[in-house]
Write an enzyme that holds these catalytic residues in place. Structure first.
Site, PDB file in Angstrom:
ATOM      1  NE  ARG A   1      -4.040  -1.471   2.357  1.00  0.00           N
ATOM      2  CZ  ARG A   1      -5.284  -1.048   2.183  1.00  0.00           C
ATOM      3  NH1 ARG A   1      -5.562   0.216   2.147  1.00  0.00           N
ATOM      4  NH2 ARG A   1      -6.262  -1.901   2.089  1.00  0.00           N
TER       5      ARG A   1
ATOM      6  NE  ARG B   1      -4.671  -4.998   6.901  1.00  0.00           N
ATOM      7  CZ  ARG B   1      -5.098  -3.822   6.439  1.00  0.00           C
ATOM      8  NH1 ARG B   1      -5.551  -2.907   7.252  1.00  0.00           N
ATOM      9  NH2 ARG B   1      -5.048  -3.558   5.155  1.00  0.00           N
TER      10      ARG B   1
ATOM     11  CG  ASP C   1     -13.340   2.592   2.271  1.00  0.00           C
ATOM     12  OD1 ASP C   1     -13.602   2.012   1.205  1.00  0.00           O
ATOM     13  OD2 ASP C   1     -12.599   2.102   3.150  1.00  0.00           O
TER      14      ASP C   1
ATOM     15  CB  ALA D   1      -9.112   0.338  -3.075  1.00  0.00           C
TER      16      ALA D   1
END
Ligand SMILES: Cc1cc2nc3c(=O)[nH]c(=O)nc-3n(C[C@H](O)[C@H](O)[C@H](O)COP(=O)(O)OP(=O)(O)OC[C@H]3O[C@@H](n4cnc5c(N)ncnc54)[C@H](O)[C@@H]3O)c2cc1C
Length: 469
Positions: A148, A230, A346, A359
């Site tokens: 990201r 994560r 979002d 996304a």
């Protein structure tokens, strides 16, 4: 005395021509759009508007630009939309995306397997041999993982200086009913104006609250009762534990009330792991969505699973982050716009991440807004339409076209999570049925008729525009 009427006569035509010039200048001036939020969607949208000769300023509450160090994958439809917004965005994806590790099957982007069933009397035995690995082909470069932070850094590099304004938390937005500019008020007491405001301010969007009202439950996201742990694992460690094929290719392990996903990122240097666990407890909205966690918590949740999944959990660092998964499923936003203020990404339709498409669908919004605002600019310049009127029309057309698909994603993402976790009333623990169901839904996301969306937007915009002109 004598001079007075003469001066008036001379003054009148001069004043009129001056006004005409000013009107023409105002008509020809580019639209001036304020975007709130410089996450993925705000940044991609800004690039598209700038490419279309539209002025943009982005305001973000953050003090510096940053994304979390986790993975994100873009579907083929998202990449196509990016190329239509500004082809340099796809170059950024390509530069940081990680191809699958199986040169024989580069397009088997999604693979599902039962991660739970194993021989409890021999908890270390190989629990994968003999099980079906269900493969879902997303097409060439159809679902490749990106780091990201690397992706956001790359696209932010393309934003010209002076566009991003940091440490600017938007608190209020006032849309002047008399046609004056829209005014944004920031937490530091300063203000700014724009022709229109687009909130790309994420799941806890302030702009959505301002559009829908503070008492509307749709103004706030709600907890899905899933926690996502994560972590990023060095690929050398992952291959040593799991072997080359497993570590270097995307896998999703299903089982009761939890599931684990991993895919390679950072050009195969890292394996991105996300472990989802059902959480009956509550996660208050005012608690930050990410909290520190330990590997022990994740290991406890998967203690009764097969050895392969347990060894993946074992690869995680001792300390990691856990995310409360929130979405807009309980109370979908009834509209994405009010007047000259709208929301995208979002902020409009936060979805649980189980399709890996939140996304991507936000990127579709960005393309829709680029096309509409380009049309608005054309209407103002070419047909002399009133800017504030056509902006409102464009945002109505945007809601009309984008809402159904993006809210479907919110619903389907929740349901996909239940399929992976054997809670779906039809599929249950039958992974073959689950695979078919996920395939059907994934195809709806991936094989989206983008040109059809643009035609529909044009139609909705023109249909509403005619009575307004
Ligand atoms: C675990 C997980 C995995 C995911 N995996 C994928 C995937 O593989 N593929 C995919 O397509 N999607 C995925 N998603 C979804 C994806 O991450 C989101 O859809 C996407 O990041 C949303 O981007 P955004 O720009 O709309 O919002 P954000 O990234 O949240 O950005 C919002 C920005 O607005 C700013 N902001 C907020 N409020 C204000 C304010 N009042 N004033 C000024 N600034 C403000 C914030 O600082 C922030 O910079 C995943 C999500 C999760 C949780």
């Amino acid at each position: 005395m004598l001079n007075r009427p003469i001066r008036r006569v001379l003054a009148a035509p001069f004043h009129r021509s001056n006004k005409t010039i000013m009107d023409r200048q105002a008509k020809d001036a580019p639209l001036d759009i304020a975007i709130v939020g410089c996450g993925i969607i705000g940044t991609v949208l800004a690039l598209g508007l700038l490419k279309r000769d539209i002025n943009v300023r982005i305001y973000d509450q953050a003090q510096s630009l940053r994304e979390i160090g986790a993975g994100i994958a873009f579907t083929a439809n998202a990449r196509k939309c990016m190329s239509m917004i500004d082809h340099r965005i796809v170059d950024c994806v390509t530069a940081v995306a990680t191809a699958n590790g199986d040169p024989e099957n580069p397009n088997n982007n999604m693979q599902f397997i039962d991660g739970f069933t194993h021989d409890p009397d021999d908890p270390t035995a190989d629990d994968m041999t003999g099980k079906t690995l269900y493969k879902l082909c997303a097409g060439p470069r159809g679902f490749e993982g990106c780091h990201r932070a690397q992706f956001l850094d790359a696209v932010t590099e393309l934003i010209p200086e002076g566009v991003n304004h940091l440490s600017k938390r938007v608190e209020e937005v006032v849309d002047d009913p008399n046609g004056g500019p829209v005014t944004l008020t920031f937490g530091d007491g300063t203000t700014a104006t724009a022709d229109a405001v687009i909130g790309c301010d994420g799941i806890k969007s302030r702009i959505r609250q301002l559009i829908l009202g503070p008492d509307n439950p749709a103004s706030y996201p709600h907890y899905t009762h899933k926690i996502a742990f994560r972590g990023l694992v060095p690929m050398a460690q992952a291959t040593a534990q799991l072997g080359d094929y497993r570590a270097r290719n995307q896998h999703m392990y299903g089982g009761p009330s939890a599931h684990v996903l991993h895919f390679p990122v950072a050009k195969q240097a890292l394996m991105n792991v996300v472990a989802f666990v059902t959480d009956p407890a509550d996660w208050p909205l005012d608690l930050a969505m990410s909290q520190p966690a330990t590997k022990g918590e994740v290991a406890a949740a998967f203690a009764s699973w097969g050895p392969t999944v347990r060894s993946i959990i074992d690869l995680l660092p001792p300390e990691l982050d856990k995310w409360g998964v929130f979405d807009a499923w309980d109370h979908p936003a009834p509209t994405y716009a009010r007047g000259r203020v709208c929301v995208a990404g979002d902020a409009a339709h936060a979805a649980a991440p189980h399709h890996g498409a939140g996304a991507g669908i936000g990127v579709e919004d960005a393309l829709a807004l680029c096309a509409l605002l380009e049309g608005v600019q054309r209407s103002v310049r070419g047909q002399g339409a009133r800017k504030e009127t056509v902006l409102k029309v464009a945002f109505l057309a945007y809601t009309a076209v984008r809402r159904e698909r993006s809210q479907w994603l919110v619903r389907s993402s929740r349901e996909a999570g239940e399929i992976y976790e054997w809670n779906d009333p039809v599929c249950g623990a039958d992974m073959a049925k689950g695979h078919e169901e996920i395939k059907r839904r994934s195809h709806k996301i991936w094989y989206f008729d983008i040109e059809g969306m643009l035609d529909e937007l044009k139609m909705e915009y023109s249909r509403r525009l005619v009575p307004e002109l």
